[in-house]
Design a protein around this motif. Structure first.
Motif, mmCIF file in Angstrom:
data_model
loop_
_atom_site.group_PDB
_atom_site.id
_atom_site.type_symbol
_atom_site.label_atom_id
_atom_site.label_comp_id
_atom_site.label_asym_id
_atom_site.label_seq_id
_atom_site.Cartn_x
_atom_site.Cartn_y
_atom_site.Cartn_z
ATOM 1 N N HIS A 40 51.885 20.042 13.485
ATOM 2 C CA HIS A 40 52.214 21.547 13.333
ATOM 3 C C HIS A 40 52.827 21.964 11.775
ATOM 4 O O HIS A 40 52.753 22.596 11.448
ATOM 5 C CB HIS A 40 52.614 22.232 14.703
ATOM 6 N N LYS A 41 54.078 20.991 11.799
ATOM 7 C CA LYS A 41 54.660 21.075 10.140
ATOM 8 C C LYS A 41 53.897 21.150 9.468
ATOM 9 O O LYS A 41 53.830 21.862 8.288
ATOM 10 C CB LYS A 41 55.741 20.182 10.052
ATOM 11 N N LEU A 42 52.533 20.515 9.634
ATOM 12 C CA LEU A 42 52.373 20.319 8.041
ATOM 13 C C LEU A 42 51.418 21.335 7.846
ATOM 14 O O LEU A 42 50.771 22.405 7.150
ATOM 15 C CB LEU A 42 51.337 19.157 7.597
ATOM 16 N N ARG A 91 52.681 24.700 7.021
ATOM 17 C CA ARG A 91 52.805 24.525 5.147
ATOM 18 C C ARG A 91 51.819 24.635 4.740
ATOM 19 O O ARG A 91 51.361 25.733 3.264
ATOM 20 C CB ARG A 91 53.150 23.089 5.278
ATOM 21 N N LEU A 92 50.517 24.085 4.956
ATOM 22 C CA LEU A 92 49.696 25.003 3.963
ATOM 23 C C LEU A 92 49.133 26.343 4.390
ATOM 24 O O LEU A 92 48.934 26.854 3.647
ATOM 25 C CB LEU A 92 48.347 23.841 5.348
ATOM 26 N N ALA A 93 48.982 26.969 5.785
ATOM 27 C CA ALA A 93 48.942 28.353 6.119
ATOM 28 C C ALA A 93 49.573 29.290 5.502
ATOM 29 O O ALA A 93 49.663 29.411 4.483
ATOM 30 C CB ALA A 93 49.280 28.622 7.387
ATOM 31 N N SER A 94 51.083 28.742 4.723
ATOM 32 C CA SER A 94 52.188 29.164 4.433
ATOM 33 C C SER A 94 51.841 29.660 2.693
ATOM 34 O O SER A 94 52.204 30.480 2.597
ATOM 35 C CB SER A 94 53.619 28.731 4.391
ATOM 36 N N GLN A 95 51.042 28.524 2.383
ATOM 37 C CA GLN A 95 50.388 28.339 0.815
ATOM 38 C C GLN A 95 49.612 29.184 0.803
ATOM 39 O O GLN A 95 49.131 29.516 -0.174
ATOM 40 C CB GLN A 95 50.214 26.845 0.682
ATOM 41 N N ARG A 137 52.412 12.836 3.386
ATOM 42 C CA ARG A 137 51.626 14.047 3.422
ATOM 43 C C ARG A 137 52.273 15.405 3.236
ATOM 44 O O ARG A 137 51.992 15.958 2.237
ATOM 45 C CB ARG A 137 50.037 14.124 4.451
ATOM 46 N N ARG A 138 53.021 15.935 3.951
ATOM 47 C CA ARG A 138 53.974 17.591 3.399
ATOM 48 C C ARG A 138 54.474 16.446 2.668
ATOM 49 O O ARG A 138 55.135 18.186 1.853
ATOM 50 C CB ARG A 138 54.087 17.412 4.797
ATOM 51 N N LEU A 150 39.123 22.563 19.546
ATOM 52 C CA LEU A 150 38.374 21.627 18.814
ATOM 53 C C LEU A 150 38.933 20.581 16.961
ATOM 54 O O LEU A 150 38.764 20.024 17.144
ATOM 55 C CB LEU A 150 36.451 21.547 18.580
ATOM 56 N N VAL A 151 38.737 21.755 16.374
ATOM 57 C CA VAL A 151 39.294 21.498 15.535
ATOM 58 C C VAL A 151 40.095 21.274 15.796
ATOM 59 O O VAL A 151 40.733 20.500 13.995
ATOM 60 C CB VAL A 151 39.146 23.076 14.123
ATOM 61 N N TRP A 152 41.667 22.424 15.298
ATOM 62 C CA TRP A 152 42.960 21.317 15.882
ATOM 63 C C TRP A 152 43.087 20.573 16.391
ATOM 64 O O TRP A 152 43.959 19.331 15.567
ATOM 65 C CB TRP A 152 43.458 22.534 16.947
ATOM 66 N N PHE A 153 42.441 19.922 17.716
ATOM 67 C CA PHE A 153 42.534 18.717 18.151
ATOM 68 C C PHE A 153 42.054 17.863 17.288
ATOM 69 O O PHE A 153 42.629 16.210 16.703
ATOM 70 C CB PHE A 153 42.038 18.843 19.282
ATOM 71 N N PHE A 154 40.419 17.995 16.952
ATOM 72 C CA PHE A 154 40.260 16.151 16.071
ATOM 73 C C PHE A 154 41.042 16.710 14.375
ATOM 74 O O PHE A 154 41.257 14.637 14.167
ATOM 75 C CB PHE A 154 38.962 16.777 15.652
ATOM 76 N N GLY A 155 41.691 17.654 13.950
ATOM 77 C CA GLY A 155 42.475 17.306 12.947
ATOM 78 C C GLY A 155 43.708 16.557 13.523
ATOM 79 O O GLY A 155 43.788 15.850 12.663
ATOM 80 N N PHE A 156 43.881 16.441 14.022
ATOM 81 C CA PHE A 156 45.211 15.848 15.259
ATOM 82 C C PHE A 156 44.920 14.670 14.899
ATOM 83 O O PHE A 156 45.639 13.999 14.372
ATOM 84 C CB PHE A 156 45.478 16.331 16.285
#
Length: 177
Positions: free
Chosen positions: A164-166, A169-173, A129-130, A11-17
């Protein structure tokens, strides 16, 4: 418990998208000046928009990051109808970048070399954004970065990939900290 956690994550992934796709950044207000315009090569309209800003005097110089190394300045000028006077004084081409991350590195070096304090970043709305995140990561502290997104009509698959690229990038940071 696992099902609830997995359902919550989906749900978090979906609403984020949905948020990502529906709230694409827009153009910056006109008549705002900055030290430089930075445009990242890519989809149609980016360079044209940046050149229009330069011609209106919204910045004294333009840096184009990610130009193909085979393109010569005269070819660039002819392609985009840039007068020789404007090309020689105010437009600089960067040939080192090949992706968004290297755009940020190339741009940060150029910004430091030219002692730029305020930047107007031009790229596509779906890419902003990215691109902004990567650039803020590379720029010295205190640089003002204003996003000026070029409106586009990205496909659902382009939005899906960019989202997904964004996230990556957020996760890698986060992991680097």
């Amino acid at each position: 418990m696992f099902r609830r956690t997995a359902a919550f994550a989906v749900l978090v992934w979906f609403f984020g998208f949905v948020w990502f796709a529906v709230t694409l950044p827009g153009p910056l207000d006109t008549n705002r000046t900055s030290d430089a315009i930075i445009v990242l090569t890519g989809s149609k309209g980016r360079i044209e928009h940046a050149l229009a800003l330069l011609k209106r005097g919204e910045a004294p110089r333009l840096f184009v990051s990610g130009v193909d190394p085979e393109v010569r300045p005269a070819e660039f000028a002819a392609e985009f109808a840039v007068p020789a006077r404007l090309m020689s004084c105010c437009v600089e081409l960067g040939f080192e970048a090949y992706n968004t991350r290297s755009n940020a590195i190339e741009t940060a070096r150029w910004v430091a070399e030219h002692k730029v304090r305020t930047i107007r970043l031009v790229t596509a709305d779906w890419h902003m954004r990215r691109a902004r995140l990567d650039l803020q990561r590379e720029l010295p502290k205190g640089i003002v970065l204003e996003p000026d997104a070029v409106p586009s009509h990205p496909s659902l698959s382009a939005l899906f990939l960019e989202y997904h690229k964004l996230l990556w990038r957020l996760a890698s940071q986060y992991w680097e900290k």
